[in-house]
Motif scaffolding. Structure first.
Motif, PDB file in Angstrom:
ATOM      1  N   GLY A  95      55.188  48.734  39.429  1.00 52.79           N
ATOM      2  CA  GLY A  95      55.052  48.112  37.954  1.00 52.79           C
ATOM      3  C   GLY A  95      54.090  47.254  37.927  1.00 52.79           C
ATOM      4  N   VAL A  96      53.180  47.077  36.763  1.00 49.91           N
ATOM      5  CA  VAL A  96      52.182  46.271  36.729  1.00 49.91           C
ATOM      6  C   VAL A  96      52.924  44.692  36.186  1.00 49.91           C
ATOM      7  N   SER A  97      52.906  43.735  36.861  1.00 46.93           N
ATOM      8  CA  SER A  97      53.704  42.585  36.260  1.00 46.93           C
ATOM      9  C   SER A  97      53.281  42.244  34.878  1.00 46.93           C
ATOM     10  N   ASP A  98      52.067  42.476  34.426  1.00 49.24           N
ATOM     11  CA  ASP A  98      51.517  42.055  33.336  1.00 49.24           C
ATOM     12  C   ASP A  98      52.168  42.829  32.106  1.00 49.24           C
ATOM     13  N   ALA A  99      52.440  43.931  32.585  1.00 48.06           N
ATOM     14  CA  ALA A  99      53.290  44.860  31.565  1.00 48.06           C
ATOM     15  C   ALA A  99      54.453  44.481  31.094  1.00 48.06           C
ATOM     16  N   ARG A 100      55.056  45.021  29.984  1.00 48.92           N
ATOM     17  CA  ARG A 100      56.330  44.012  29.374  1.00 48.92           C
ATOM     18  C   ARG A 100      57.570  44.676  29.912  1.00 48.92           C
ATOM     19  N   GLN A 101      57.688  46.098  30.341  1.00 47.15           N
ATOM     20  CA  GLN A 101      58.383  46.784  30.819  1.00 47.15           C
ATOM     21  C   GLN A 101      58.073  47.406  32.241  1.00 47.15           C
ATOM     22  N   PRO A 102      57.611  46.824  33.126  1.00 49.48           N
ATOM     23  CA  PRO A 102      57.075  47.721  34.306  1.00 49.48           C
ATOM     24  C   PRO A 102      58.092  48.187  35.236  1.00 49.48           C
ATOM     25  N   HIS A 103      59.383  47.837  35.138  1.00 49.88           N
ATOM     26  CA  HIS A 103      60.287  48.627  36.042  1.00 49.88           C
ATOM     27  C   HIS A 103      60.575  49.957  35.368  1.00 49.88           C
ATOM     28  N   GLY A 146      52.844  39.703  41.494  1.00 48.89           N
ATOM     29  CA  GLY A 146      52.470  40.817  40.781  1.00 48.89           C
ATOM     30  C   GLY A 146      50.926  40.872  40.138  1.00 48.89           C
ATOM     31  N   ARG A 147      50.434  41.953  39.675  1.00 49.04           N
ATOM     32  CA  ARG A 147      48.991  42.165  39.458  1.00 49.04           C
ATOM     33  C   ARG A 147      48.815  42.360  38.066  1.00 49.04           C
ATOM     34  N   SER A 148      47.756  41.873  37.743  1.00 47.61           N
ATOM     35  CA  SER A 148      47.278  41.857  36.295  1.00 47.61           C
ATOM     36  C   SER A 148      46.425  43.282  35.973  1.00 47.61           C
ATOM     37  N   LEU A 149      46.631  43.631  34.827  1.00 49.33           N
ATOM     38  CA  LEU A 149      46.109  44.914  34.216  1.00 49.33           C
ATOM     39  C   LEU A 149      44.544  44.756  34.540  1.00 49.33           C
ATOM     40  N   GLY A 150      43.953  45.663  35.258  1.00 49.91           N
ATOM     41  CA  GLY A 150      42.745  45.721  35.861  1.00 49.91           C
ATOM     42  C   GLY A 150      41.566  45.775  34.882  1.00 49.91           C
ATOM     43  N   SER A 151      40.492  45.287  35.414  1.00 53.14           N
ATOM     44  CA  SER A 151      39.197  45.915  34.499  1.00 53.14           C
ATOM     45  C   SER A 151      38.230  45.611  35.772  1.00 53.14           C
ATOM     46  N   ALA A 152      37.030  45.914  35.257  1.00 55.54           N
ATOM     47  CA  ALA A 152      36.056  45.701  36.089  1.00 55.54           C
ATOM     48  C   ALA A 152      35.769  44.548  36.695  1.00 55.54           C
ATOM     49  N   SER A 153      35.861  43.491  35.964  1.00 56.96           N
ATOM     50  CA  SER A 153      35.852  42.306  36.499  1.00 56.96           C
ATOM     51  C   SER A 153      36.978  41.395  35.837  1.00 56.96           C
ATOM     52  N   PRO A 154      37.930  41.358  37.094  1.00 61.12           N
ATOM     53  CA  PRO A 154      39.203  40.632  36.997  1.00 61.12           C
ATOM     54  C   PRO A 154      38.983  39.254  36.238  1.00 61.12           C
ATOM     55  N   GLN A 155      39.807  39.089  35.328  1.00 66.30           N
ATOM     56  CA  GLN A 155      39.699  37.652  34.817  1.00 66.30           C
ATOM     57  C   GLN A 155      41.116  36.765  34.708  1.00 66.30           C
ATOM     58  N   LEU A 156      40.981  35.532  34.914  1.00 67.20           N
ATOM     59  CA  LEU A 156      41.844  34.694  34.814  1.00 67.20           C
ATOM     60  C   LEU A 156      42.548  34.449  33.392  1.00 67.20           C
ATOM     61  N   VAL A 157      43.467  34.555  33.233  1.00 70.39           N
ATOM     62  CA  VAL A 157      44.232  34.431  31.886  1.00 70.39           C
ATOM     63  C   VAL A 157      44.955  33.127  31.892  1.00 70.39           C
ATOM     64  N   VAL A 158      44.466  32.382  30.862  1.00 68.21           N
ATOM     65  CA  VAL A 158      44.782  30.736  30.529  1.00 68.21           C
ATOM     66  C   VAL A 158      45.336  30.757  29.205  1.00 68.21           C
ATOM     67  N   ASP A 159      46.650  30.495  29.050  1.00 67.83           N
ATOM     68  CA  ASP A 159      47.240  30.196  27.668  1.00 67.83           C
ATOM     69  C   ASP A 159      47.186  28.840  27.282  1.00 67.83           C
ATOM     70  N   LYS A 160      46.841  28.592  25.914  1.00 69.27           N
ATOM     71  CA  LYS A 160      46.520  27.326  25.527  1.00 69.27           C
ATOM     72  C   LYS A 160      47.829  26.288  25.852  1.00 69.27           C
ATOM     73  N   PRO A 161      47.514  25.160  26.556  1.00 60.35           N
ATOM     74  CA  PRO A 161      48.683  24.239  26.745  1.00 60.35           C
ATOM     75  C   PRO A 161      49.188  23.853  25.716  1.00 60.35           C
ATOM     76  N   GLU A 162      50.459  23.278  25.634  1.00 61.41           N
ATOM     77  CA  GLU A 162      51.221  22.645  24.754  1.00 61.41           C
ATOM     78  C   GLU A 162      50.381  21.146  24.469  1.00 61.41           C
ATOM     79  N   GLY A 163      50.236  20.935  23.040  1.00 54.88           N
ATOM     80  CA  GLY A 163      49.516  19.477  22.904  1.00 54.88           C
ATOM     81  C   GLY A 163      48.073  19.441  22.853  1.00 54.88           C
ATOM     82  N   PHE A 164      47.434  20.856  23.206  1.00 54.82           N
ATOM     83  CA  PHE A 164      45.867  20.748  23.541  1.00 54.82           C
ATOM     84  C   PHE A 164      45.388  21.678  22.386  1.00 54.82           C
ATOM     85  N   THR A 165      44.075  21.532  22.196  1.00 55.08           N
ATOM     86  CA  THR A 165      43.418  22.617  21.353  1.00 55.08           C
ATOM     87  C   THR A 165      42.236  22.958  22.113  1.00 55.08           C
TER      88      THR A 165
END
Lengths: 381, 226
Positions: A169-177, B201-220
């Protein structure tokens, strides 16, 4: 076979009154034994003296004692236990020079139904020995997340074909298990159906992928309470890799056919070497690692099953990247360990224990299925 | 024979502005680094997969620590303010440093994730200096081995436009909101990002894998305030 104490449904009842007294006193459940010093009585906890029962002997004494115990017709003293079987025999095997830090795993959270940390299985058919294990990775044990890998296997008695599936299961998914479990179960069900009708062979790989795809979408719809969950929605919820296929006994040997979606992999041990056949992470042009993967429910446009004959003396391995990453090209320490240890089938618990080895930075869930073709002279499991 | 598969590592570079204009914030930065160190020590699996470098830049670059395993590291040396603000010197340094580090780790038998740079500055580079050219070369994946993802954090009153130009993607540029505890916010942000980058764990794939960065608390997000 009729059991004397059971009554056939058409026999009239022999009696209707109270049960008669037995002709003699019922035998004790266990043979009478003289009272032993050092037997723990929970009602007299304060009087318990542990030293009386604690032999202070090690595992080798215990193993010798266990062997003696099994020999018939010779009254033997009761075997003594090592201080702690769990610690002495089943501690995670560390492959690092330094002792790996250990910690008590956290239980998985998040409103799950029961999801065990480790599963293992093992059985033999006329032609194949199978071992299967799926163990939670150290990161998930630390974080209190469920095992996202899964595996399934089944046997078709009419053709002798063994069908297997491994999913991550891909960790990014919400229910990978849920995604990995559903993919494995539905793949094995569909493969069984096909081999029954196809004389032991897979007849329609496209249908296999379609079946898993739609099972995932149906499940996503149920979870999201929507009649038609889209592919992207399903991926966000249940995305999973899959390797699935069949090992078919034929007069020429065991014929293997496997299909992979995502980066889970296939390896073989042959001539005491472990080498990759399919899957695994690919480094980019600059040699850096990428963790991105194109999983189910996305169905690849072009796919081709991997087909080959599994020769006697070789071992087929199908697993997730939690196994594949530390194995790498198979020539490192982990590859050598598995090539050495899996020359012959090991007990299922030992298989899971082996798979749960400790190796720094390799902390993903690990799942592995191994198939050994049986020697021709061993025709019965 | 060298073991060919010793593990997967992520090189992280904290590139911190030590110029005179950072005087007011340097203690916050030092606090933030200390908190980041402590936070990663509390994540043993994550800490094992990171090699950490801290670089202070002003007119030139001073290497405070290099490719250190945080689990065996003492406290980080403190950043101190000095001189002017040469972004050019900072990026030139990384152009030679990062490929050397990647090759060194690979030679030791590790596999290497794309390096991440946390760039911390008030966004006021030396006037008239061409820092864009070395920045472009540094981040060009065809030019520099291990061209990094740069996450740029602008300290209070940072110039948002400059910060967003330094970040390798618009959503990787942030400026601290007024009144925020900069040290704590940076520590929290860097810890979360590190964990997400190196999670097994892996990220959902795309042709060009991208780093996902959530906005830090206290920053814009820097681009939002332009």
């Amino acid at each position: 076979m009729r059991f004397p104490h059971r009554r056939a449904p058409d026999e009239p009842p022999k009696q209707t009154g109270p049960a008669p007294a037995p002709p003699r006193p019922a035998p004790p459940l266990r043979p009478q034994q003289p009272a032993q010093a050092g037997v723990y009585d929970w009602q007299q906890d304060a009087d318990w003296q542990q030293g009386a029962a604690d032999s202070q002997q090690g595992a080798s004494d215990w193993q010798q004692g266990a062997a003696d115990w099994r020999s018939p017709h010779q009254p033997q003293p009761r075997p003594t236990s090592p201080k702690n079987i769990g610690m002495d025999l089943w501690r995670r095997m560390s492959l690092d020079a330094e002792e790996t830090a250990d910690f008590p795993p956290r239980p998985p959270t998040g409103g799950l139904s029961y999801r065990p940390d480790t599963v293992c299985d093992g059985w033999s058919t006329h032609t194949l020995d199978l071992r299967l294990a799926s163990v939670r990775g150290q990161q998930h044990r630390w974080d209190g997340r469920p095992r996202e890998d899964d595996a399934a296997a089944a046997w078709d008695p009419s053709t002798g074909a063994v069908v297997i599936a491994v999913a991550d299961g891909v960790s990014d998914a919400r229910q990978p298990h849920i995604g990995s479990q559903l993919a494995c179960r539905s793949a094995v069900d569909e493969l069984l159906k096909q081999v029954r009708e196809g004389g032991g062979f897979v007849t329609d790989w496209q249908k296999l992928l379609s079946t898993v795809h739609w099972q995932l979408r149906e499940q996503a719809g149920r979870l999201l309470r929507t009649p038609d969950a889209g592919v992207a929605e399903t991926a966000e919820l249940l995305a999973t890799t899959l390797v699935a296929g069949v090992a078919t006994p034929t007069p020429e040997g065991v014929q293997v056919a496997l299909l992979s979606v995502g980066d889970s992999g296939v390896w073989q041990i042959k001539h005491e070497e472990l080498y990759p056949m399919l899957g695994g992470k690919t480094a980019g042009a600059d040699g850096l690692l990428s963790s991105a993967v194109q999983p189910l429910p996305y169905v690849p446009r072009d796919f081709r099953p991997l087909e080959f004959r599994l020769e006697p003396g070789s071992v087929l391995l199908v697993g997730t990247d939690g196994f594949g990453d530390p194995v790498g090209d198979g020539r490192g320490m982990v590859g050598r360990l598995f090539a050495d240890q899996l020359r012959r089938p090991v007990p299922p618990l030992g298989f899971a224990h082996l798979l749960d080895f400790a190796r720094e930075t390799f902390d993903d869930d690990r799942t592995l299925i191994a198939l050994w073709p049986r020697d021709r002279e061993r025709t019965e499991p | 024979m060298m073991e060919s598969n010793r593990g997967h590592l992520l090189p992280i570079y904290v590139l911190a502005d030590e110029s005179g204009s950072m005087d007011e914030h340097i203690d916050d930065l030092n606090d933030g680094l200390r908190s980041l160190h402590q936070a990663l020590l509390g994540e043993p699996m994550a800490a094992a997969k990171v090699r950490f470098s801290v670089l202070g830049f002003s007119d030139d670059v001073i290497e405070r620590v290099r490719l250190v395993d945080l689990r065996s590291a003492a406290e980080f040396p403190r950043l101190t303010t000095r001189g002017m603000t040469s972004y050019r010197a900072a990026f030139e340094d990384l152009i030679s440093r990062i490929p050397a580090d990647v090759n060194r780790l690979k030679a030791e038998g590790y596999q290497v994730h794309r390096p991440a740079v946390f760039f911390l500055s008030d966004g006021l580079p030396n006037h008239g200096e061409d820092w864009q050219d070395p920045h472009r070369r540094l981040t060009d994946r065809n030019t520099t081995l291990g061209a990094p993802n740069i996450i740029a954090c602008g300290i209070v009153d940072a110039d948002a436009k400059t910060i967003s130009q330094v970040a390798t993607r618009p959503e990787f540029g942030f400026v601290a909101n007024k009144g925020v505890d900069v040290g704590a916010a940076i520590a929290k942000f860097c810890t979360a990002l590190t964990k997400s980058v190196i999670s097994s764990g892996r990220s959902l794939g795309s042709a060009s894998p991208q780093l996902v960065v959530d906005k830090p608390e206290g920053f814009t997000v820097a681009i939002d305030v332009i």
